[in-house]
Scaffold this motif. Structure first.
Motif, mmCIF file in Angstrom:
data_model
loop_
_atom_site.group_PDB
_atom_site.id
_atom_site.type_symbol
_atom_site.label_atom_id
_atom_site.label_comp_id
_atom_site.label_asym_id
_atom_site.label_seq_id
_atom_site.Cartn_x
_atom_site.Cartn_y
_atom_site.Cartn_z
ATOM 1 N N ALA A 207 -9.306 -5.292 -5.167
ATOM 2 C CA ALA A 207 -8.237 -4.503 -5.783
ATOM 3 C C ALA A 207 -8.260 -3.055 -5.279
ATOM 4 N N ARG A 208 -9.458 -2.483 -5.204
ATOM 5 C CA ARG A 208 -9.570 -1.108 -4.692
ATOM 6 C C ARG A 208 -9.135 -1.030 -3.237
ATOM 7 N N ALA A 209 -9.496 -2.009 -2.439
ATOM 8 C CA ALA A 209 -9.109 -2.001 -1.026
ATOM 9 C C ALA A 209 -7.594 -2.073 -0.869
ATOM 10 N N GLN A 210 -6.937 -2.919 -1.655
ATOM 11 C CA GLN A 210 -5.489 -3.026 -1.588
ATOM 12 C C GLN A 210 -4.807 -1.738 -2.058
ATOM 13 N N ALA A 211 -5.330 -1.173 -3.139
ATOM 14 C CA ALA A 211 -4.760 0.084 -3.643
ATOM 15 C C ALA A 211 -4.927 1.206 -2.624
ATOM 16 N N ASN A 212 -6.084 1.253 -1.976
ATOM 17 C CA ASN A 212 -6.320 2.303 -0.988
ATOM 18 C C ASN A 212 -5.427 2.122 0.237
ATOM 19 N N ALA A 213 -5.188 0.855 0.629
ATOM 20 C CA ALA A 213 -4.284 0.599 1.759
ATOM 21 C C ALA A 213 -2.884 1.097 1.446
ATOM 22 N N ALA A 214 -2.447 0.912 0.199
ATOM 23 C CA ALA A 214 -1.129 1.420 -0.197
ATOM 24 C C ALA A 214 -1.095 2.945 -0.166
ATOM 25 N N LEU A 215 -2.203 3.568 -0.571
ATOM 26 C CA LEU A 215 -2.265 5.031 -0.525
ATOM 27 C C LEU A 215 -2.219 5.541 0.908
ATOM 28 N N VAL A 216 -2.894 4.861 1.816
ATOM 29 C CA VAL A 216 -2.858 5.253 3.226
ATOM 30 C C VAL A 216 -1.443 5.141 3.771
ATOM 31 N N GLN A 217 -0.748 4.076 3.402
ATOM 32 C CA GLN A 217 0.623 3.895 3.861
ATOM 33 C C GLN A 217 1.521 5.023 3.333
#
Length: 469
Positions: free
Chosen positions: A199-209
């Motif tokens: 979940a953290r990895a997916q959330a962080n990927a969205a933040l990077v985008q």
């Protein structure tokens, strides 16, 4: 190690250190190509033309006129006296002349030099004031572009740094996810750690985008101002952080007390000076409408002539006349129907408005200076608190990493520690960027922001890179 981290952050954004440009270079680029600077140059040139006009208001002027066409003339004189050689003088003589239609010409030349003209004197002062106002307007345009360039520069580079932090946070999250999966496979951690890491990895990927989008927007804004390619994002330069925002305003000089900045703003603030010029212009406009200002004394030289020839009532005829005059001409208005008095009353009220606008500008600028100075004062404690929070977050991250290795901390604890360290660094970067802009804003309010000030800020800057987690 710091240089390596900075290079990695720049490469992650698609450029190398060799392509970097500092804030002063960004301003030089904006000054060369931005349309606002062309407008400022045209405004200055117009002001200089007004100075030339003012210097030539009292020069003599020469006008000439000529006319030709079909003309007619008829004169009748009664009761004239007439005499000629060999005959006695005769009185009660009448003369009649007539030229019904014929070619006629008329010419005249006049040279005039004003000797006394209050209205022209006020006009000359207005032209000089208007030239000074044009210079202030051009300087204001330049200052606003300088501030806008700095704001866009800091926004662009801060967006780059925030993205670099998120990329490193993503790397740490991906590593934590891999460790959680490995530990789960070995039976050393529960599945909840894996799900939390995912979940953290997916959330962080969205933040990077999202950070990519913000960086592109910031780059494009800077590119429009400087003419640089949007792919060329300069590194961040901020005044050296000493933990005390009041001691690094410019060239390492201490931030002067508030009364000093208020006095500078009252004298040199461009908005206040512009309103003062507007008041002076209104005063001269009212002077032009005063009753005494309409009195004029001119030195005049005139010469002219008329010639008409053709047929008339008594046969062929011609008339010729020549005249000249050199002297002083005085013009004094005696009655204008009240229009001039009404006009002066209007201009006096506009003068009162200009005075009120000046007073309002002084109050507004003083409030802005006070707020900016207080923000810088409070920024010292804020900087210290953020630096302390960053050090604490880094220590907590190191302890959590060690605790995770020995089993005292969970994956969730490690991910939260990474997030806290990243957020602390982001907060510090944002605050330092804000303080850098606040310092430039204070100098602009005091009328001290120029290329030398911008260059000094660049010379005393240092590059900020995300610290090692």
């Amino acid at each position: 190690m710091r240089k390596l981290l900075l290079s990695a952050a720049l490469l992650a954004c698609g450029m190398g250190a060799a392509q970097a440009a500092d804030l002063h270079e960004a301003w030089l680029a904006a000054r060369q190509q931005h349309p606002d600077m062309a407008a400022a140059a045209a405004t200055r040139a117009a002001g200089e033309a007004r100075r030339v006009q003012a210097s030539r208001l009292w020069n003599p002027s020469v006008t000439a006129q000529a006319a030709a066409g079909a003309m007619g003339s008829q004169t009748s004189t009664q009761g004239a006296a007439f005499s000629m050689p060999g005959t006695p003088q005769a009185s009660g003589v009448g003369f009649d002349t007539s030229v019904r239609s014929g070619p006629g010409t008329r010419w005249g030349v006049e040279a005039r030099m004003p000797l006394y003209n209050p209205e022209r004197s006020a006009q000359g002062r207005q032209l000089l004031l208007s030239a000074d106002l044009a210079e202030l307007q051009a300087a204001s345009v330049q200052q606003q572009l300088m501030l806008r360039t700095a704001q866009q520069y800091f926004s662009a580079v801060l967006a780059q740094q925030q993205r670099a932090l998120l990329l490193r946070q993503q790397e740490a999250t991906d590593q934590a996810l891999k460790e959680a999966q490995d530990r789960f496979a070995l039976g050393d951690s529960p599945i909840t750690d894996v799900r939390e890491a995912e979940a953290r990895a997916q959330a962080n990927a969205a933040l990077v985008q999202a950070a990519d989008v913000e960086m592109q927007i910031a780059r494009q804004a800077l590119a429009q101002t400087t003419g640089w390619s949007p792919a060329q994002l300069p590194p961040l330069h901020l005044p050296a952080s000493s933990g005390n925002e009041t001691t690094a305003l410019r060239d390492g000089k201490p931030l002067a007390p508030l009364p000093h900045w208020l006095n500078l703003a009252a004298q040199d603030n461009l908005q206040v000076r512009t309103q003062a010029q507007a008041l002076a212009l209104a005063e001269q406009e009212a002077t032009k409408a005063a009753r005494f200002a309409s009195t004029k004394v001119d030195l005049v030289a005139q010469a002219g002539g008329d010639h008409l020839s053709g047929s008339g009532r008594w046969g062929s005829a011609s008339n010729s006349a020549r005249q000249y005059m050199v002297g002083v001409q005085i013009q004094v208005p005696l009655y204008t129907g009240g229009q001039l008095d009404a006009r002066q009353q209007e201009l006096l009220r506009l003068q009162d408005k200009a005075q009120a606008d000046l007073d309002s500008a002084r109050l507004a600028v003083a409030q802005q200076v006070r707020a900016s100075w207080l923000h810088l004062q409070a920024g010292a404690a804020r900087t210290q608190a953020l630096e302390s929070a960053l050090r604490s977050a880094q220590v907590r991250l190191q302890a959590t990493q060690l605790g995770r290795q020995v089993g005292d901390r969970t994956t969730l604890d490690l991910l939260q520690a990474h997030n806290d360290a990243m957020q602390s660094q982001s907060n510090l970067l944002g605050h330092q960027t804000h303080m850098a802009q606040e310092r430039l804003q204070l100098m602009a309010l005091a009328g001290q922001l120029d290329e030398a000030a911008l260059q000094a800020a660049t010379d005393t800057a240092h590059m900020l890179a995300p610290p090692t987690p």
